[in-house]
Design an enzyme around this catalytic site. Structure first.
Site, PDB file in Angstrom:
ATOM      1  N   LYS A 280      89.968  34.791  59.016  1.00 54.86           N
ATOM      2  CA  LYS A 280      89.713  35.075  57.559  1.00 54.86           C
ATOM      3  C   LYS A 280      89.524  33.888  56.869  1.00 54.86           C
ATOM      4  O   LYS A 280      90.174  32.980  56.588  1.00 54.86           O
ATOM      5  CB  LYS A 280      90.798  35.790  56.903  1.00 54.86           C
ATOM      6  CG  LYS A 280      90.299  36.381  55.658  1.00 54.86           C
ATOM      7  CD  LYS A 280      91.481  36.670  54.610  1.00 54.86           C
ATOM      8  CE  LYS A 280      91.575  35.500  53.794  1.00 54.86           C
ATOM      9  NZ  LYS A 280      90.457  35.007  52.907  1.00 54.86           N
TER      10      LYS A 280
ATOM     11  N   GLU B 181      99.418  24.626  57.882  1.00 57.33           N
ATOM     12  CA  GLU B 181      98.836  23.366  57.535  1.00 57.33           C
ATOM     13  C   GLU B 181      98.706  23.289  56.115  1.00 57.33           C
ATOM     14  O   GLU B 181      97.904  24.046  55.753  1.00 57.33           O
ATOM     15  CB  GLU B 181      97.492  23.171  58.505  1.00 57.33           C
ATOM     16  CG  GLU B 181      97.778  23.140  59.800  1.00 57.33           C
ATOM     17  CD  GLU B 181      98.628  21.845  60.237  1.00 57.33           C
ATOM     18  OE1 GLU B 181      98.622  20.878  59.675  1.00 57.33           O
ATOM     19  OE2 GLU B 181      98.550  21.674  61.625  1.00 57.33           O
TER      20      GLU B 181
ATOM     21  N   CYS C 161      93.473  17.517  51.958  1.00 61.03           N
ATOM     22  CA  CYS C 161      94.823  17.654  52.045  1.00 61.03           C
ATOM     23  C   CYS C 161      95.289  16.203  52.539  1.00 61.03           C
ATOM     24  O   CYS C 161      96.528  16.032  52.098  1.00 61.03           O
ATOM     25  CB  CYS C 161      95.136  18.650  53.230  1.00 61.03           C
ATOM     26  SG  CYS C 161      94.423  18.472  54.641  1.00 61.03           S
TER      27      CYS C 161
ATOM     28  N   GLU D 156      99.967  17.695  44.103  1.00 62.82           N
ATOM     29  CA  GLU D 156      98.550  17.549  44.660  1.00 62.82           C
ATOM     30  C   GLU D 156      97.532  18.106  43.671  1.00 62.82           C
ATOM     31  O   GLU D 156      97.536  19.155  43.268  1.00 62.82           O
ATOM     32  CB  GLU D 156      98.593  18.667  45.739  1.00 62.82           C
ATOM     33  CG  GLU D 156      97.300  18.369  46.674  1.00 62.82           C
ATOM     34  CD  GLU D 156      97.430  19.373  47.788  1.00 62.82           C
ATOM     35  OE1 GLU D 156      97.596  20.609  47.766  1.00 62.82           O
ATOM     36  OE2 GLU D 156      96.828  18.837  48.788  1.00 62.82           O
TER      37      GLU D 156
HETATM   38  P1  NAD Z   1      94.786  28.653  49.454  1.00 61.36           P
HETATM   39  O1  NAD Z   1      96.350  28.799  49.720  1.00 61.36           O
HETATM   40  O2  NAD Z   1      94.210  29.342  47.975  1.00 61.36           O
HETATM   41  O3  NAD Z   1      93.832  29.830  50.534  1.00 61.36           O
HETATM   42  C1  NAD Z   1      93.787  29.586  51.721  1.00 61.36           C
HETATM   43  C2  NAD Z   1      93.245  30.687  52.518  1.00 61.36           C
HETATM   44  O4  NAD Z   1      94.479  31.634  52.260  1.00 61.36           O
HETATM   45  C3  NAD Z   1      91.958  31.586  51.867  1.00 61.36           C
HETATM   46  O5  NAD Z   1      91.468  31.958  53.188  1.00 61.36           O
HETATM   47  C4  NAD Z   1      92.715  32.467  51.152  1.00 61.36           C
HETATM   48  O6  NAD Z   1      91.959  33.632  50.786  1.00 61.36           O
HETATM   49  C5  NAD Z   1      93.912  32.860  51.891  1.00 61.36           C
HETATM   50  N1  NAD Z   1      94.951  33.560  51.044  1.00 61.36           N
HETATM   51  C6  NAD Z   1      95.324  33.474  49.876  1.00 61.36           C
HETATM   52  N2  NAD Z   1      96.215  34.262  49.467  1.00 61.36           N
HETATM   53  C7  NAD Z   1      96.648  34.861  50.551  1.00 61.36           C
HETATM   54  C8  NAD Z   1      97.560  35.709  50.963  1.00 61.36           C
HETATM   55  N3  NAD Z   1      98.568  36.331  50.073  1.00 61.36           N
HETATM   56  N4  NAD Z   1      97.834  36.304  52.336  1.00 61.36           N
HETATM   57  C9  NAD Z   1      97.072  35.737  53.214  1.00 61.36           C
HETATM   58  N5  NAD Z   1      96.083  34.755  52.941  1.00 61.36           N
HETATM   59  C10 NAD Z   1      95.906  34.382  51.691  1.00 61.36           C
HETATM   60  O7  NAD Z   1      94.096  27.262  49.605  1.00 61.36           O
HETATM   61  P2  NAD Z   1      92.589  26.792  49.259  1.00 61.36           P
HETATM   62  O8  NAD Z   1      92.392  26.621  47.969  1.00 61.36           O
HETATM   63  O9  NAD Z   1      91.622  27.482  50.255  1.00 61.36           O
HETATM   64  O10 NAD Z   1      92.821  25.349  50.010  1.00 61.36           O
HETATM   65  C11 NAD Z   1      93.443  24.121  49.201  1.00 61.36           C
HETATM   66  C12 NAD Z   1      94.639  24.008  49.858  1.00 61.36           C
HETATM   67  O11 NAD Z   1      94.620  23.787  51.289  1.00 61.36           O
HETATM   68  C13 NAD Z   1      95.230  22.691  49.381  1.00 61.36           C
HETATM   69  O12 NAD Z   1      96.552  22.745  49.231  1.00 61.36           O
HETATM   70  C14 NAD Z   1      95.102  21.730  50.664  1.00 61.36           C
HETATM   71  O13 NAD Z   1      95.874  20.646  50.561  1.00 61.36           O
HETATM   72  C15 NAD Z   1      95.414  22.600  51.579  1.00 61.36           C
HETATM   73  N6  NAD Z   1      94.787  22.088  52.946  1.00 61.36           N
HETATM   74  C16 NAD Z   1      95.741  21.844  53.963  1.00 61.36           C
HETATM   75  C17 NAD Z   1      95.224  21.340  55.335  1.00 61.36           C
HETATM   76  C18 NAD Z   1      96.120  20.702  56.316  1.00 61.36           C
HETATM   77  O14 NAD Z   1      95.484  20.752  57.376  1.00 61.36           O
HETATM   78  N7  NAD Z   1      97.404  20.485  55.972  1.00 61.36           N
HETATM   79  C19 NAD Z   1      93.692  21.063  55.501  1.00 61.36           C
HETATM   80  C20 NAD Z   1      92.941  21.529  54.226  1.00 61.36           C
HETATM   81  C21 NAD Z   1      93.534  22.280  52.875  1.00 61.36           C
END
Ligand code: NAD
Length: 468
Positions: free
Chosen positions: A166, A241, A275, A372
């Site tokens: 997804k 992650e 991140c 962040e």
């Molecule tokens: P997000 O948590 O808003 O969304 C991530 C994914 O989760 C998307 O596909 C979203 O549609 C899905 N999602 C949202 N609500 C959900 C739910 N209730 N159930 C299941 N899936 C759901 O994050 P974002 O805004 O897309 O990305 C930014 C964040 O990701 C930042 O906090 C960043 O630090 C983190 N990030 C971490 C890493 C790592 O490897 N540690 C890498 C990249 C990004």
């Protein structure tokens, strides 16, 4: 789905906006809850029906075929990534290549990955097996959509699982391209399903689906916690992650000029939507002023502009909402007395651009120091004492990444051990290596992507004892 294209059950579509032009350029089908069930059931059939028991050499060959396809279509993948999230084209090409490399690495791993034989006390033969789990849900964010999708899909498939992927609603195009190319490369129908759709619409259904055995998630800490809570109901495996607030520590004995010149891109790359962004810089007082001067000068030379231009280093933020969120942090910083050494304003014209901001005079309780931001903002503070600095470095719920700059080997080792993070670089800002484990301590995550650690995380460990 099932190796072909299908509309969402409800016929809904989402318009994608190019962040560099603020114009909608394509509509993508959005999955509904009933599509989740169909995708997971299809993946489960594919797992039981052959993928699980496929000869390792055949699986290896198929994953290599996927990698070749990705390399053939590297430019197309890069252009899609540029369009939906405003990624500078040079970076998008590198990341498309990284995705292919991930498939190559795990293709090779299929025939080198196994269990152990153990000399148990009572004799007989004791050995372990690494067995596939079944259906894995891969949920990925919008900041590195293509490479992170490959980080999830390649090791999960290599270990013998089927995957429902997804992507984030803002960035489904390269995940859909991955699904298409993988099937063109010969992946059997059902082995990899791609479900574009909103997390709030289909996220819960995917995470709680009884046939999903593991959820591999990359995204915010907030959503990660929700996923862990949902997954706990039937003890699904999870790897998470999550977010970060990583330190960049510069000692006076380092080649601090080199550190200053290279550090802006350690936080501003991907317009700070990273991140691993080293957004808290600690500089030993003796070199603080010189370091800040060079850091600011290097920041001023960064090319902010159209992601389609070859020389662009920073594109726009991903959306109007993301830019507004970053501007909220900048307003707070102004209110609490931060000094803007450079940047922080919008760029004239269209697109969700922000000039990278370097903040001084920031206090340990300030929001821009603790949270962040996920945008092009850095704060630089001086330090006098190593132990006090390390307490401050670790005074955060996060623990993902970081850098230490010093020419003293003992100090490098001592500080590397003391920083509470899953990944650390010495005299470098490089955090991601396909061959090495990547992930966080504390609220930055659980489990590891990449390396053999990721592949282990997509298996169950079984012990078998055969009596004499
Ligand atoms: P997000 O948590 O808003 O969304 C991530 C994914 O989760 C998307 O596909 C979203 O549609 C899905 N999602 C949202 N609500 C959900 C739910 N209730 N159930 C299941 N899936 C759901 O994050 P974002 O805004 O897309 O990305 C930014 C964040 O990701 C930042 O906090 C960043 O630090 C983190 N990030 C971490 C890493 C790592 O490897 N540690 C890498 C990249 C990004």
């Amino acid at each position: 789905m099932d190796g072909g294209w299908r509309d969402g059950a409800g016929g809904r579509r989402t318009a994608l906006v190019n962040p560099a032009t603020e114009e909608a350029f394509v509509e993508v089908a959005a999955a509904e809850v009933s599509d989740v069930d169909a995708a997971v059931e299809s993946a489960h059939r594919a797992w039981e029906g052959g993928w699980r028991d496929m000869a390792p050499g055949k699986r290896e060959a198929l994953l290599h075929a996927v990698a070749r396809k990705l390399r053939e279509h590297q430019e197309e993948i890069a252009q899609l990534e540029r369009l939906h999230i405003g990624k500078p084209i040079a970076d998008a090409r590198d990341e498309a290549g990284l995705g292919a490399r991930v498939f190559e690495y795990y293709a090779g791993a299929v025939t080198k990955f196994g269990g152990q034989t153990l000399p148990v006390a009572r004799g007989g033969l004791d050995f372990t097996l690494r067995q596939s789990m079944g259906v894995v849900a891969g949920i990925v964010p919008w900041n590195f959509p293509f490479p992170i999708a490959c980080w999830k899909v390649a090791p999960a498939l290599a270990a013998g699982n089927c995957v429902v992927l997804k992507p984030a609603s803002l960035s489904p195009l390269t995940a859909l391209k991955l699904g298409q190319l993988a099937h063109e490369a010969g992946l059997p129908p059902g082995v990899l399903q791609v479900l574009p759709g909103g997390g709030s619409t289909i996220g819960d259904a995917l995470v709680t689906h009884p046939r999903v055995r593991k959820v591999s998630f990359t995204g915010s800490t907030e959503v990660g916690k929700r996923i862990m809570e949902l997954a706990s109901r039937d003890l699904k495996r999870v790897s998470l992650e999550l977010g970060g607030k990583s330190p960049n520590i510069v000692f006076a004995d380092a080649d601090w000029g080199k550190a200053a010149d290279s550090s802006p891109m350690s936080v501003f790359a991907n317009t700070g939507q990273d991140c691993c962004a080293r957004s808290r810089v600690f500089v030993e007082r003796g070199v603080f002023e010189g370091f800040v001067e060079r850091f600011v000068a290097a920041t001023g030379k960064l090319v902010v502009g159209d992601p389609a231009d070859e020389g662009t280093q920073l594109g726009p933020l991903v959306s109007a909402g993301q830019r507004a969120s970053v501007e909220g942090y900048l307003e707070d910083a102004r209110r609490t007395g931060a000094r803007f050494a450079v940047g922080g304003g919008r760029r004239a014209g269209r697109g969700y651009y922000l000039e990278p901001a370097v903040l001084l005079n920031v206090g340990p309780g300030d929001r821009c120091w603790r949270e962040e931001i996920f945008g092009p903002v850095v704060a630089i503070v001086p330090f006098d004492d190593e132990a006090a600095m390390l307490r401050e470095v670790n005074d955060t719920p996060y623990g993902l990444s970081g850098s230490v700059w010093t020419s003293n080997l003992s100090r490098a080792l001592r500080v590397s051990r003391a920083v509470q993070s899953g990944v650390l670089s010495v005299n470098s800002h490089s955090s991601v290596h396909v061959e090495a484990p990547f992930g966080g301590f504390k609220q930055s995550g659980l489990g590891r992507d990449l390396g053999m650690a990721a592949m282990e995380g997509y298996t169950e460990l079984k012990n078998i004892y055969v009596g004499e």
